[in-house]
Design an enzyme around this catalytic site. Structure first.
Site, PDB file in Angstrom:
ATOM      1  N   ILE A  21       0.840  -1.209   0.000  1.00 56.55           N
ATOM      2  CA  ILE A  21       0.000   0.000   0.000  1.00 56.55           C
ATOM      3  C   ILE A  21       0.876   1.260   0.000  1.00 56.55           C
ATOM      4  CG2 ILE A  21      -1.781   1.276   1.275  1.00 56.55           C
ATOM      5  CD1 ILE A  21      -2.767  -1.334   0.035  1.00 56.55           C
ATOM      6  N   TYR A  56      -4.890 -19.857   0.915  1.00 48.58           N
ATOM      7  CA  TYR A  56      -4.563 -19.736   2.341  1.00 48.58           C
ATOM      8  C   TYR A  56      -3.097 -19.366   2.555  1.00 48.58           C
ATOM      9  CZ  TYR A  56      -9.003 -21.997   3.527  1.00 48.58           C
ATOM     10  OH  TYR A  56     -10.327 -22.296   3.673  1.00 48.58           O
ATOM     11  N   LYS A 190       7.696   2.540  20.965  1.00 56.17           N
ATOM     12  CA  LYS A 190       9.058   2.028  21.065  1.00 56.17           C
ATOM     13  C   LYS A 190       9.791   2.046  19.725  1.00 56.17           C
ATOM     14  CE  LYS A 190       9.568   0.977  25.326  1.00 56.17           C
ATOM     15  NZ  LYS A 190      10.451   1.941  26.051  1.00 56.17           N
ATOM     16  N   THR A 191      10.991   2.601  19.710  1.00 54.20           N
ATOM     17  CA  THR A 191      11.724   2.714  18.438  1.00 54.20           C
ATOM     18  C   THR A 191      12.820   1.651  18.292  1.00 54.20           C
ATOM     19  OG1 THR A 191      13.388   4.207  19.346  1.00 54.20           O
ATOM     20  CG2 THR A 191      11.402   5.214  18.427  1.00 54.20           C
ATOM     21  N   CYS A 384     -16.792 -16.876 -12.483  1.00 61.07           N
ATOM     22  CA  CYS A 384     -16.010 -18.035 -12.919  1.00 61.07           C
ATOM     23  C   CYS A 384     -16.662 -19.324 -12.407  1.00 61.07           C
ATOM     24  CB  CYS A 384     -14.554 -17.888 -12.510  1.00 61.07           C
ATOM     25  SG  CYS A 384     -13.464 -18.773 -13.632  1.00 61.07           S
ATOM     26  N   HIS A 510     -12.955 -12.945 -14.803  1.00 60.70           N
ATOM     27  CA  HIS A 510     -12.813 -12.313 -13.486  1.00 60.70           C
ATOM     28  C   HIS A 510     -12.878 -10.790 -13.630  1.00 60.70           C
ATOM     29  CE1 HIS A 510     -11.507 -15.878 -11.135  1.00 60.70           C
ATOM     30  NE2 HIS A 510     -11.146 -16.301 -12.328  1.00 60.70           N
ATOM     31  N   GLU A 512     -13.327  -8.673 -11.408  1.00 60.49           N
ATOM     32  CA  GLU A 512     -12.741  -7.988 -10.237  1.00 60.49           C
ATOM     33  C   GLU A 512     -11.314  -7.512 -10.494  1.00 60.49           C
ATOM     34  OE1 GLU A 512     -13.456 -11.188 -10.500  1.00 60.49           O
ATOM     35  OE2 GLU A 512     -12.044 -12.491  -9.436  1.00 60.49           O
TER      36      GLU A 512
HETATM   37  N1  GLN Z   1     -12.385 -24.477 -11.404  1.00 64.91           N
HETATM   38  C1  GLN Z   1     -12.995 -23.798 -12.506  1.00 64.91           C
HETATM   39  C2  GLN Z   1     -12.200 -23.954 -13.784  1.00 64.91           C
HETATM   40  O1  GLN Z   1     -11.023 -24.256 -13.758  1.00 64.91           O
HETATM   41  C3  GLN Z   1     -13.220 -22.329 -12.190  1.00 64.91           C
HETATM   42  C4  GLN Z   1     -11.968 -21.575 -11.950  1.00 64.91           C
HETATM   43  C5  GLN Z   1     -12.182 -20.242 -11.283  1.00 64.91           C
HETATM   44  O2  GLN Z   1     -13.210 -20.021 -10.633  1.00 64.91           O
HETATM   45  N2  GLN Z   1     -11.236 -19.346 -11.417  1.00 64.91           N
HETATM   46  O3  GLN Z   1     -12.718 -23.785 -14.853  1.00 64.91           O
END
Ligand code: GLN
Length: 533
Positions: A21, A56, A190-191, A384, A510, A512
């Site tokens: 950031i 994760y 504290k530094t 997806c 995607h 996003e």
């Molecule tokens: N598992 C699914 C595929 O490979 C969707 C992949 C995802 O959601 N990015 O097509």
């Protein structure tokens, strides 16, 4: 300007201080002053890219236009700078070694012993310099992953140490980010950890030019003076980075701390206009003063770790700001979702987003969520895998195709409504072999989503192996689920919607990854708008 200037950002004391950031915020300030800037991330792990990592481990895997699977920090860089990144913006130790070993096999080293210094460090330097020269940038900011003192990051530290000597002192700048902890018992900041961390850098031959101190409480001038004195930096070069409610405030804070001014002065007194931040401030104003409220469920299997859905979360924030509303995201673990608890868990949300994902775990919960949204006329956004499972749900419960599934989960399903493309069938290697990166899509003019996109030719980023099986397209369309986005080159179905529903959209790509502060993604904006209606 003749040559590119390089800024290196290292971190000390602990991880997760927000190097990404800070790098993105400084990049924003320099860009707002008219400089051509890009940001790069060096990751010390041995994986060639994070594409094979479970979310994760390091959170979401970000995907660039050129199909690179990268660290999620590149998402921040794009959202802040509103500029696409590429493979060259993310380098891992795995990639560096792969390239050096390939050169060794080709015989490029002419009988020499191949070593960390100079061969690995030379390759690191080559990758750093390549970005600046290839894209003709004024300034490259390079964030070094991990914390100083880690064995893994040593070759990177050594490489950037050498660069100052090779490029000259006014062309290279080191910024070090540390933590100033607050001891509640004595009420003190504290530094000492900062002093120790700078010592580690000095042992490796690097004198930081600027220190950014992450803190929960305001730093007094006395503390800044102390840090300056003990760490050999100017008083003005000790910068405070105090906790804030939103990451999008950090550029404004860094401007108040004059980080940009200090950096430009140290890079040989670079001249520029005052930064133009009006659009950014307008966004912040909307984000912080919402007029409405909405709640959406995010159904996924990695919900314990918010970073797993970083870009989706940020795209939702951007879309909330456009709609002047605060969006509460209710995370729902798809594994616990079943017929008995679904109406209780989803009764208080105004929208349902089914997240991307891989593998079998939590699949039936996601299918149930898609069905619940469809039957109860709740705005639905499937991304997806989310689209693929909405298709499965529709096949089973509307078309009556019992046992319909994706062949990813059930290779022997009688109705493979989601299936592998021919090109994918022979592939056995996992790394970098999916359909990755930007592909064109034609949006049908009479569709619901056309109203969001307001154009026919779009381009969106992909990361998947499986596709809608167009053998079933006619059946879907006559039952009311329409293919409204098609890849013009391959005819693959990219977007499905149910026009009779309030807002039911599934996308194979995607969206996003493309949402930025200054250009929020139209589908997220429209989805949030639908939840308010
Ligand atoms: N598992 C699914 C595929 O490979 C969707 C992949 C995802 O959601 N990015 O097509």
């Amino acid at each position: 300007m003749s040559s590119t200037k390089y800024i290196f950002v290292t971190g000390g004391v602990t991880s997760s201080l927000g190097k990404g950031i800070i790098s993105a915020s400084l990049g924003k300030l320099l860009q707002a002053r008219g400089f051509r800037v890009s940001i790069q991330k060096l990751d010390p792990y041995i994986n060639v890219d994070p594409g094979t990592l479970n979310p994760y481990e390091h959170g979401e895997c970000f995907v660039t236009n050129d199909g690179a699977e990268t660290d999620l920090d590149l998402g921040h860089y794009e959202r802040f700078l509103n500029m696409p990144t590429s493979q060259e913006n993310n380098i891992t130790t795995g990639r560096i070694y792969q390239s050096v070993i390939n050169k060794e096999r080709r015989g490029d080293y002419l009988g020499k012993t191949v070593q960390v210094i100079p061969h690995i460090t030379d390759e690191i330097k080559r990758c750093i310099l390549l970005l600046g020269t290839k894209q003709k940038l004024d300034i490259v900011i390079t964030e070094i992953g991990g914390t100083v003192g880690d064995i893994e990051s040593l070759p990177y530290i050594e490489a950037v140490r050498q660069l100052k000597w090779e490029l000259g002192p006014t062309n290279v700048l080191y910024i070090h980010l540390t933590l100033v902890p607050y001891l509640a018992a004595t009420g003190e900041l504290k530094t000492k950890p900062t002093q120790h961390s700078v010592k580690v850098l000095l042992e490796n031959g690097i004198q930081p030019d600027v220190l950014v101190l992450r803190t929960e409480h305001e730093l007094t001038d006395d503390i800044r003076r102390k840090v300056a004195l003990f760490c050999n930096v100017e008083f003005e070069s000790v910068v405070q980075s105090i906790d804030v409610s939103t990451i999008y405030e950090v550029p404004i804070l860094m401007q108040k701390e004059k980080l940009d001014v200090t950096v430009l002065r140290k890079l040989g007194n670079l001249k520029s206009e005052a930064p133009e931040l009006e659009p950014w401030k307008n966004f912040l104003k909307r984000l912080k003063n919402p007029k409405h409220k909405t709640r959406v469920a995010l159904v996924g299997k990695y919900v314990e770790l918010a970073d797993s859905y970083k870009s989706i979360n940020e795209a939702i924030k951007h879309a909330g700001a456009v709609n002047e509303c605060s969006v509460e995201v209710k995370y729902i673990h798809s594994e616990i979702l079943d017929e008995n608890n679904i109406s209780e868990l989803l009764s208080d949300v105004q929208g349902i987003l089914v997240a991307p994902g891989f593998g079998e775990r939590g699949i039936e919960g996601k299918i149930l969520a898609a069905g619940y949204a469809r039957l109860n006329n709740i705005p639905f956004f499937g991304i997806c895998l989310g689209l693929q499972l909405a298709v499965v749900e529709f096949a089973r419960n509307v078309l009556g195709l019992k046992g319909a599934h994706s062949t990813e989960m059930q290779p022997k399903t009688p109705f493979p409504v989601i299936d592998l493309m021919e090109e994918q069938k022979g592939i056995t290697e996992k790394g970098g072999t999916m359909r990755l990166g930007a592909y064109p899509c034609m949006v049908k003019k009479n569709s619901v989503i056309y109203k969001a996109y307001r154009k026919e030719n779009i381009e969106e980023r992909h990361r998947h192996r499986y596709e809608f099986n167009d053998k079933y397209l006619e059946a879907f369309e006559s039952a009311g689920m329409k293919a409204v986005g098609i890849n013009p080159d391959t005819c693959l179905v990219e977007i499905m919607e149910i026009p009779s529903h309030k807002w039911f959209v599934g996308v194979q790509f995607h969206p996003e990854y493309r949402s930025t502060v200054l250009e929020p993604h139209p589908l997220f904006v429209d989805f949030i708008k639908a939840t308010l209606a």
